[in-house]
Motif scaffolding. Sequence first.
Motif, PDB file in Angstrom:
ATOM      1  N   LYS A  68      11.288  -1.394   1.104  1.00 34.24           N
ATOM      2  CA  LYS A  68      10.058  -0.628   1.032  1.00 34.24           C
ATOM      3  C   LYS A  68       8.954  -1.405   0.322  1.00 34.24           C
ATOM      4  O   LYS A  68       7.806  -1.433   0.770  1.00 34.24           O
ATOM      5  N   LEU A  69       9.311  -2.089  -0.766  1.00 33.98           N
ATOM      6  CA  LEU A  69       8.292  -2.829  -1.525  1.00 33.98           C
ATOM      7  C   LEU A  69       7.793  -4.057  -0.784  1.00 33.98           C
ATOM      8  O   LEU A  69       6.619  -4.406  -0.895  1.00 33.98           O
ATOM      9  N   LEU A  70       8.664  -4.716  -0.030  1.00 30.12           N
ATOM     10  CA  LEU A  70       8.208  -5.867   0.740  1.00 30.12           C
ATOM     11  C   LEU A  70       7.242  -5.456   1.838  1.00 30.12           C
ATOM     12  O   LEU A  70       6.273  -6.166   2.119  1.00 30.12           O
ATOM     13  N   LYS A  71       7.491  -4.309   2.457  1.00 30.26           N
ATOM     14  CA  LYS A  71       6.544  -3.813   3.464  1.00 30.26           C
ATOM     15  C   LYS A  71       5.202  -3.501   2.833  1.00 30.26           C
ATOM     16  O   LYS A  71       4.138  -3.773   3.374  1.00 30.26           O
ATOM     17  N   LYS A  72       5.230  -2.911   1.621  1.00 29.89           N
ATOM     18  CA  LYS A  72       4.000  -2.572   0.926  1.00 29.89           C
ATOM     19  C   LYS A  72       3.248  -3.839   0.494  1.00 29.89           C
ATOM     20  O   LYS A  72       2.026  -3.893   0.527  1.00 29.89           O
TER      21      LYS A  72
END
Length: 75
Positions: A68-72
């Motif tokens: 999730k954080l890499l997508k963000k």
Amino acid sequence: MWQKAPNLTASLKSKMKSNAKVRPATAAMLELATLMFLKSLAEEARTKAFEGKSASIRCDHVKDVSKKLLKKARG
């Protein structure tokens, strides 16, 4: 466990295709961005662990949150 993040200049120079120099301010900004990302990753993994009623952060918590954080971070 490490007390500070490793210096990123050596890894940057090994991945660069040209002989461009990395200025100290640029290296500092990259290290700061990395530290901020790791801090947000740790905070999100901690909340994920508390949701699962776990007192410690395990690798599955970090894996779930990292996607999730890499997508963000990409935008």
